[in-house]
Motif scaffolding. Structure first.
Motif, PDB file in Angstrom:
ATOM      1  N   VAL A  95       0.835  -1.194   0.000  1.00  0.00           N
ATOM      2  CA  VAL A  95       0.000   0.000   0.000  1.00  0.00           C
ATOM      3  C   VAL A  95       0.871   1.245   0.000  1.00  0.00           C
ATOM      4  O   VAL A  95       1.865   1.330   0.740  1.00  0.00           O
ATOM      5  CB  VAL A  95      -0.935   0.015   1.226  1.00  0.00           C
ATOM      6  N   VAL A  96       0.507   2.193  -0.840  1.00  0.00           N
ATOM      7  CA  VAL A  96       1.149   3.508  -0.839  1.00  0.00           C
ATOM      8  C   VAL A  96       0.173   4.496  -0.213  1.00  0.00           C
ATOM      9  O   VAL A  96      -0.961   4.654  -0.685  1.00  0.00           O
ATOM     10  CB  VAL A  96       1.507   3.961  -2.268  1.00  0.00           C
ATOM     11  N   LYS A  97       0.592   5.116   0.877  1.00  0.00           N
ATOM     12  CA  LYS A  97      -0.220   6.129   1.548  1.00  0.00           C
ATOM     13  C   LYS A  97       0.603   7.400   1.650  1.00  0.00           C
ATOM     14  O   LYS A  97       1.631   7.432   2.341  1.00  0.00           O
ATOM     15  CB  LYS A  97      -0.649   5.661   2.940  1.00  0.00           C
ATOM     16  N   VAL A  98       0.189   8.421   0.935  1.00  0.00           N
ATOM     17  CA  VAL A  98       0.965   9.658   0.851  1.00  0.00           C
ATOM     18  C   VAL A  98       0.162  10.810   1.421  1.00  0.00           C
ATOM     19  O   VAL A  98      -0.966  11.085   0.989  1.00  0.00           O
ATOM     20  CB  VAL A  98       1.363   9.969  -0.606  1.00  0.00           C
ATOM     21  N   ASN A  99       0.746  11.481   2.402  1.00  0.00           N
ATOM     22  CA  ASN A  99       0.156  12.681   2.989  1.00  0.00           C
ATOM     23  C   ASN A  99       0.820  13.898   2.347  1.00  0.00           C
ATOM     24  O   ASN A  99       1.996  14.185   2.596  1.00  0.00           O
ATOM     25  CB  ASN A  99       0.368  12.697   4.501  1.00  0.00           C
ATOM     26  N   LEU A 100       0.068  14.594   1.513  1.00  0.00           N
ATOM     27  CA  LEU A 100       0.585  15.774   0.823  1.00  0.00           C
ATOM     28  C   LEU A 100       0.244  17.026   1.621  1.00  0.00           C
ATOM     29  O   LEU A 100      -0.929  17.321   1.874  1.00  0.00           O
ATOM     30  CB  LEU A 100      -0.029  15.879  -0.574  1.00  0.00           C
ATOM     31  N   LYS A 101       1.279  17.757   2.019  1.00  0.00           N
ATOM     32  CA  LYS A 101       1.093  19.037   2.697  1.00  0.00           C
ATOM     33  C   LYS A 101       1.532  20.145   1.753  1.00  0.00           C
ATOM     34  O   LYS A 101       2.617  20.076   1.163  1.00  0.00           O
ATOM     35  CB  LYS A 101       1.908  19.093   3.992  1.00  0.00           C
ATOM     36  N   ASN A 102       0.712  21.157   1.607  1.00  0.00           N
ATOM     37  CA  ASN A 102       1.017  22.234   0.666  1.00  0.00           C
ATOM     38  C   ASN A 102       1.520  23.471   1.407  1.00  0.00           C
ATOM     39  O   ASN A 102       0.772  24.152   2.100  1.00  0.00           O
ATOM     40  CB  ASN A 102      -0.223  22.596  -0.152  1.00  0.00           C
ATOM     41  N   GLU A 103       2.817  23.743   1.247  1.00  0.00           N
ATOM     42  CA  GLU A 103       3.415  24.959   1.815  1.00  0.00           C
ATOM     43  C   GLU A 103       3.716  25.998   0.743  1.00  0.00           C
ATOM     44  O   GLU A 103       4.414  26.982   1.007  1.00  0.00           O
ATOM     45  CB  GLU A 103       4.694  24.602   2.580  1.00  0.00           C
ATOM     46  N   LEU A 104       3.209  25.778  -0.475  1.00  0.00           N
ATOM     47  CA  LEU A 104       3.336  26.781  -1.529  1.00  0.00           C
ATOM     48  C   LEU A 104       2.195  27.793  -1.409  1.00  0.00           C
ATOM     49  O   LEU A 104       1.260  27.606  -0.625  1.00  0.00           O
ATOM     50  CB  LEU A 104       3.298  26.107  -2.901  1.00  0.00           C
ATOM     51  N   ASP A 105       2.251  28.846  -2.219  1.00  0.00           N
ATOM     52  CA  ASP A 105       1.183  29.841  -2.165  1.00  0.00           C
ATOM     53  C   ASP A 105       0.143  29.624  -3.261  1.00  0.00           C
ATOM     54  O   ASP A 105      -0.703  30.494  -3.505  1.00  0.00           O
ATOM     55  CB  ASP A 105       1.765  31.260  -2.253  1.00  0.00           C
TER      56      ASP A 105
END
Length: 521
Positions: A95-105
């Motif tokens: 299983v691939v579980k990816v938590n994407l956090k966006n620190e861009l504007d």
């Protein structure tokens, strides 16, 4: 009178019976007629994680200063601070579980290029999700059930965000392991230094009859100005793994080792890679080539979005350089040394090669999912074209599918279980190539310019269609959802060359909230 009513009833019953037996038909564009209203709905592919290893990865989209070459540092957009982003490597079936956090504007997303994920995980703003806005986190989860070389990238305003570096690689290793002693990934890309002037409009022969672009004034998808008619010569820095030749460290090998190289093209140009030793092309877009033959110092052309795996045996004959053939300024920097850890520093003569790897003749024939003799449920013709508007000072271009631009391209409608054949023809009068990428499915390449493939079955998800070429490809409709089929030169996609593949009777899961400026290309 009674007999007349009986006659009407019989006719009515016969008519209803005929209707109930009707199967979906295709018209000349491959669009399917609607099935009976009583047809059961189809749902997105389920995710079964029970008993499987879960690989949880945190990816942060953020801005960093990135050195491309000794004299050029840029502000890059990255996943976890590097270009390419952090490599994700898992085993088949995990299983691939990816938590994407966006620190861009700006909003971002992740598309898993080539991976047949459930439609919910495809990462397409405005189609399968809202883009992830600044400061927010979004989780993707799927089972990596097909081994191969893949990559991931933002699909929110991709034409700009990929250009800034927002991509990485995903390697799904076979359950029984990799048959190689060394395993290297080489990601190709091109960048703009900003030192070039305006586009040269002098050579416009043959462009007069391309029609106009009424209504196409602002379909570039760019947040910082139009990309229409983008001057590709402005890409003057070519890199492997985010660095030019002088900034990259050599690939190390030992005599007798089997070495695997995974090439991924994350840019918008096809690159002709010269590998000056005997090698085999073992995989295309992550899928196996049957009994691959030896290529003798051949040139391997890799188009945007494509992946090629090659293998060679380090025979100890000497260090060598993998380079790129091309006339553009940046080509000289897209190269990589391969050196022996235990060698004496002897360098092989690079030499020249006129031989090119022929996709249609790779390996040996074998049993395949489809053939040209099959009866297909859906047949669709995809005419890839271009139009332009020379009526103002700024040249504008649009790239079309069947003379329409997205979102006005009619969708290809299919039923779950359909065998689908698509004929792609490049009629673009601007002489451009179109690496066409289908989301959520693999397709088999059946023929090129009317000639059936001679060698191994070729299974891909991205196919480069050059000017004047025609390919027939086929796929099984086994992954319900709404999927994109588009050109992976994202300048072309953002200016129209996108269509939807839609499953009939699909139970939708996404509704645009209207709160995010979703830009699927």
């Amino acid at each position: 009178m009674k007999k007349f009513f009986m006659f009407i009833i019989v006719i009515g019953i016969a008519f209803l019976a005929a209707c109930s037996q009707q199967s979906s038909q295709t018209d000349d564009k491959g669009e399917k007629a609607e099935k009976n209203a009583s047809e059961e709905t189809v749902q997105v592919k389920s995710i079964d994680t029970e008993g499987k290893k879960i690989n949880e990865i945190n990816l942060t989209a953020k801005e960093v200063e990135w050195t491309l070459s000794p004299d050029k540092t840029i502000t890059a957009w990255t996943y976890n601070g590097t270009v390419p982003g952090e490599q994700i490597r898992v085993k088949e079936g995990e299983v691939v579980k990816v938590n994407l956090k966006n620190e861009l504007d700006k909003p971002v997303s992740i598309h898993w290029h080539g991976v047949p994920v459930p439609n919910t995980e495809d990462g397409i703003p405005g189609v399968t999700q809202d883009a992830v806005v600044p400061g927010k986190t979004y989780t993707y989860e799927f089972v990596a059930d097909v081994s191969g070389t893949y990559w991931y990238h933002s699909h929110q305003n991709g034409v700009e965000q990929l250009d800034k570096g927002l991509y990485g690689t995903l390697i799904v290793e076979p359950k029984d392991g990799i048959d190689a002693d060394r395993d290297y990934t080489l990601v190709l890309d091109e960048w703009e230094s900003g030192d070039h002037g305006e586009m040269d409009m002098g050579n416009m022969d043959g462009m007069e009859d391309m029609g106009d672009m009424e209504g196409m004034e602002d379909q570039s998808g760019s947040e910082e100005g139009g990309m229409m008619g983008h001057d590709m010569s402005s890409y003057d820095i070519f890199t492997i793994n985010g660095k030019t030749y002088e900034e990259n460290k050599p690939l190390k090998v030992k005599k007798g080792e089997k070495v695997k190289l995974r090439f991924v093209n994350a840019g918008y140009m096809a690159h002709k890679i010269h590998i000056p030793v005997d090698y085999k092309v073992t995989h295309v877009d992550g899928q196996k080539v049957n009994e691959p033959e030896v290529q003798q110092s051949s040139i391997l052309e890799i188009a945007p979005g494509e992946r090629y795996d090659i293998e060679f045996v380090a025979d100890g004959s000497g260090d060598f350089t993998i380079d790129t053939h091309g006339e553009m300024e940046g080509a000289k920097d897209m190269k990589m040394d391969v050196v022996y850890e235990d060698g004496n520093g002897k360098k092989l003569d690079h030499g020249e090669s006129a031989d090119k790897v022929d996709l249609t003749k790779l390996g040996e024939s074998a049993e395949a999912p489809f053939s040209l003799d099959d009866e297909f449920d859906v047949e669709y013709t995809m005419d890839l074209g271009a139009t332009m508007d020379m009526s103002n000072e700024e040249m504008g271009m649009a790239w079309t599918i069947n003379d329409k631009t997205y979102p006005d391209v009619p969708p290809l409608k299919i039923d779950k279980g359909d065998k689908v054949k698509v004929t792609l023809t490049n009629n673009s009068k601007d002489d451009s190539t179109h690496p066409m990428h289908l989301h959520g499915h693999f397709f088999q390449v059946l023929s090129k310019n009317g000639k059936p493939l001679e060698g191994s079955p070729i299974i891909k998800d991205t196919l480069n269609v050059k000017p004047g070429e025609t390919y027939e490809v086929a796929f099984l409709a086994d992954n319900p959802g709404n999927w994109l089929f588009h050109c992976h030169d994202l300048h072309h996609a953002s200016n129209g060359m996108v269509m939807l593949v839609k499953y009939n009777n699909f139970e939708g899961f996404y509704k645009d909230t209207g709160k995010v400026d979703n830009k699927p290309e």
